[in-house]
Write a protein that holds these residues in place. Structure first.
Motif, PDB file in Angstrom:
ATOM      1  N   GLY A 158       0.814  -1.200   0.000  1.00  0.00           N
ATOM      2  CA  GLY A 158       0.000   0.000   0.000  1.00  0.00           C
ATOM      3  C   GLY A 158       0.851   1.255   0.000  1.00  0.00           C
ATOM      4  N   PHE A 159       1.882   1.265   0.832  1.00  0.00           N
ATOM      5  CA  PHE A 159       2.763   2.441   0.880  1.00  0.00           C
ATOM      6  C   PHE A 159       3.481   2.636  -0.450  1.00  0.00           C
ATOM      7  N   GLU A 167       2.449   1.855  -3.371  1.00  0.00           N
ATOM      8  CA  GLU A 167       1.506   2.418  -4.344  1.00  0.00           C
ATOM      9  C   GLU A 167       1.253   3.891  -4.051  1.00  0.00           C
ATOM     10  N   ILE A 168       1.156   4.233  -2.753  1.00  0.00           N
ATOM     11  CA  ILE A 168       0.904   5.628  -2.389  1.00  0.00           C
ATOM     12  C   ILE A 168       2.064   6.513  -2.833  1.00  0.00           C
ATOM     13  N   ARG A 188       4.013   6.021  -5.287  1.00  0.00           N
ATOM     14  CA  ARG A 188       3.929   6.151  -6.745  1.00  0.00           C
ATOM     15  C   ARG A 188       2.862   7.165  -7.146  1.00  0.00           C
ATOM     16  N   VAL A 189       1.695   7.084  -6.501  1.00  0.00           N
ATOM     17  CA  VAL A 189       0.615   8.011  -6.837  1.00  0.00           C
ATOM     18  C   VAL A 189       1.016   9.440  -6.480  1.00  0.00           C
ATOM     19  N   LEU A 207       3.346  10.776  -8.998  1.00  0.00           N
ATOM     20  CA  LEU A 207       2.574  11.034 -10.218  1.00  0.00           C
ATOM     21  C   LEU A 207       1.846  12.368 -10.141  1.00  0.00           C
ATOM     22  N   ASN A 208       1.476  12.789  -8.941  1.00  0.00           N
ATOM     23  CA  ASN A 208       0.653  13.983  -8.799  1.00  0.00           C
ATOM     24  C   ASN A 208       1.419  15.234  -8.391  1.00  0.00           C
ATOM     25  N   PHE A 257       4.376  -1.955  -8.652  1.00  0.00           N
ATOM     26  CA  PHE A 257       4.388  -3.215  -7.925  1.00  0.00           C
ATOM     27  C   PHE A 257       5.244  -4.245  -8.668  1.00  0.00           C
TER      28      PHE A 257
END
Lengths: 337, 290
Positions: free
Chosen positions: A131-132, A134-135, A137-138, A141-142, A240
């Protein structure tokens, strides 16, 4: 295994062996024995070795299953790249400094993530690190200054073979000495039995976070090398998928074997390049390997065996003394003592 | 774009998450494994229904039936081939194997169907007007089908013989075996039911989102897994509640904050839940013994 009096001798032996290996690599590269393209492949081999050995610290030696290693790598990569792009210093100063800052940033994130996450165990830890990852990465991205989905372009190409080699040696040396130290024994005891370790007075949270952030630190350094090798970064490179790719290297080599990580990272980086037509099937082979190795040899190819130059030379020496066999040295690996 | 509209959207995607989460939760309850390959079963289901309908030109109902069977068989075979040999070994090996299977399926699909997304034609056309809002028939069908399936599953688990066996195995597999329950067939049955639910979730998902790609399963699977953890992994009502909560949270984030951040919000919820109550809303505590 290691008696006090020959420790100095072993350090000397390993230093000499490392220098010889470096000399051999540079000779092969400079003399054109292998072509330019293959020589450049040594850089991915190097940073993959760093990634695999650092993940091995938290997966193999600590016995947890973090699935967000690519997240730490991306933090190191972006921090290092943004640093070297922002400051105006000679490359010889800003690059090592950038790598260090990248590593420290990743380690800090390791502590921030590790403190809450490592209270959980097993499956839950795997999921929370995923989860971390992915966070992270997001978020990349932002953000604006990371270039968002378009990526970060124009990163100076500082990563060279000697730099990577030095980083690999430092990583292996540092992780090796950590494992052989008092702290290392505490980390290993957590892997063997967490409850027993805690009952023996080991602060499990402290050592888990220590190993976790150490592992993140080196992932960050590998990220920095990666950024300055490709000179372009995109958040899609750190999904991932990448975490799993690193995990495959560790698992295939053997959870808890430094040598296994080095060998499998080298093999899995070079194989697709050596067999060009094979690259389309790379991920299929990867995943099949993972399943097959787990079913038939869950401990990985090398298990927990580790190569020791001193011990091997000692064995060869004793054979030599007994049977008067011809010398068969020169098979040195980067593993220390 | 009113609140009601976002809530209904949330319910729709949430009920898909719930269906998938049920598969994760049931499997975890019985073999204590996070079945990472579950997300890929959704993807296989999506390709299967697409293939049946657009290539074999089958009508909708047989296509869905074939998909459900294909997915159930696939789920059971994965369990038999990859997980069963490892049932007695370390949990970490089992987890790594599950990741391996998931990547294998994903990459096989990429090889067979290429990475280009395929378009799926909606099974439910038209829309229903409720007040001033237009709600697509797909949304209504998704919510309806999910509710029916969840009720059916509850009945199956709580009222039937096989359901009793499933509960017994999840309580204590060794004791269940001593009582004469065939643990292997119960585990296979659980995988079959979970995969069949995933197949239906795949069809429903395709009706609303119409794009099929080899990687579609991984994000959907991860979010459904978050839903299972939120509700308390191993608990069937938990998976349903968790799925609906995640769906609504995601849809509200998309509607009012930013669509790109919705993934981060979902994983943020996961982290907060794991830190505050690691067993989830309905989860039972897992006692540690020396």
């Amino acid at each position: 295994m290691m008696t006090k009096k020959n420790v100095g001798g072993r350090y000397l032996l390993n230093t000499v062996a490392t220098c010889l290996l470096f000399g051999a690599i540079m000779l092969v590269v400079e003399s054109g024995l292998i072509n330019r393209y293959m020589a450049m492949m040594l850089i991915p081999v190097g940073y993959n070795i760093i990634l695999a050995t650092s993940l091995n610290l938290s997966a193999g030696f600590l016995g947890q299953l973090p699935l967000g290693h690519a997240g730490f790598m991306s933090i190191g990569a972006y921090t290092c790249a943004l640093f070297t792009m922002a400051v105006d210093m000679p490359a010889a100063v800003e690059f090592p400094l950038g790598l260090l800052i990248g590593g420290v940033a990743a380690a800090l994130c390791g502590v921030i993530i590790g403190l809450p996450a490592l209270r959980l165990r097993g499956d839950y830890l795997a999921i929370i690190t995923l989860g971390f990852g992915e966070i992270i990465r997001v978020i990349i991205l932002n953000l604006d200054f990371t270039g968002g989905a378009f990526g970060l372009k124009g990163i100076p190409k500082y990563t060279t073979i000697p730099v990577v080699f030095v980083c690999v040696v430092i990583t292996i040396f540092a992780i090796h000495t950590l494992i052989k130290s008092r702290h290392g024994r505490a980390i290993l005891s957590i892997r063997e039995d967490e409850i027993a370790a805690e009952a023996s007075g080991i602060s499990t949270t402290y050592y888990k976070v220590l190993a976790f952030s150490f592992s993140a630190f080196f992932a960050g350094i590998a990220g920095g090398l990666y950024a300055h090798y490709l000179s372009i970064l995109g958040p899609a490179n750190f999904g991932f998928m990448k975490s799993v790719e690193i995990l495959v290297m560790v698992v295939l080599g053997g959870l808890g074997s430094m040598m296994g990580s080095v060998v499998s990272a080298t093999a899995l980086t070079l194989l697709p390049e050596l067999l060009r037509g094979f690259s389309e099937y790379r991920m299929i082979v990867y995943s099949l390997l993972l399943v097959i190795v787990m079913i038939f040899k869950p401990s990985g190819l090398f298990g927990r065996y580790d190569f020791s130059l001193g011990d091997s030379l000692g064995k060869i020496g004793s054979i030599f003394r007994r049977k008067k066999k011809p010398e068969q040295g020169g098979e040195n690996d980067e593993s220390d003592s | 774009m009113t609140l009601i509209y976002q809530l209904i959207n949330g319910l729709q995607i949430g009920s898909i998450y719930a269906l998938v989460a049920l598969g994760y939760s049931m499997v975890y309850g019985i073999v204590r494994l996070i079945n990472f390959a579950h997300g890929e079963i959704i993807m296989v289901g999506a390709y299967c229904v697409w293939f049946c309908m657009s290539r074999l030109a089958l009508p909708a109902l047989p296509a869905v039936a074939i998909t459900v069977i294909v997915c159930a068989v696939l789920g059971v075979s994965i369990e038999r081939i990859a997980y069963k040999p490892l049932r007695k070994s370390a949990r970490i090996s089992l987890l790594i194997t599950a990741i391996g299977v998931s990547f294998l399926l994903q990459n096989l699909a990429q090889l067979i169907f290429t990475a280009n997304p395929r378009m799926f034609t909606n099974l439910f056309t038209g829309s229903i007007a409720i007040g001033t809002q237009e709600i697509s028939a797909a949304t209504v069908a998704t919510i309806g089908v999910s509710v029916v399936l969840m009720i059916a599953l509850s009945v199956l688990v709580n009222k039937t013989r096989i359901g009793k066996a499933m509960r017994a195995v999840s309580e204590d597999a060794d004791a269940a075996q001593l009582m004469g329950i065939n643990v292997n067939s119960v585990i296979s049955f659980t995988f079959a039911i979970g995969s069949a639910l995933a197949a239906i979730a795949a069809v429903l998902y395709c009706c609303s989102y119409s794009q099929i790609s080899p990687t579609m399963g991984s994000m959907l699977g991860l979010k459904a897994f978050v839903a299972a953890v939120l509700g308390g992994i191993g608990s069937i009502p938990g998976a349903m509640t968790g799925g609906l909560c995640i769906g609504i949270a995601e849809s509200l984030t998309k509607g009012y904050i930013s669509s790109q951040l919705s993934d981060a919000v979902v994983f943020g919820i996961l982290i907060v839940v794991l830190l505050i109550k690691p067993t989830g809303i309905f989860g039972r505590g897992d006692h540690q013994k020396v």
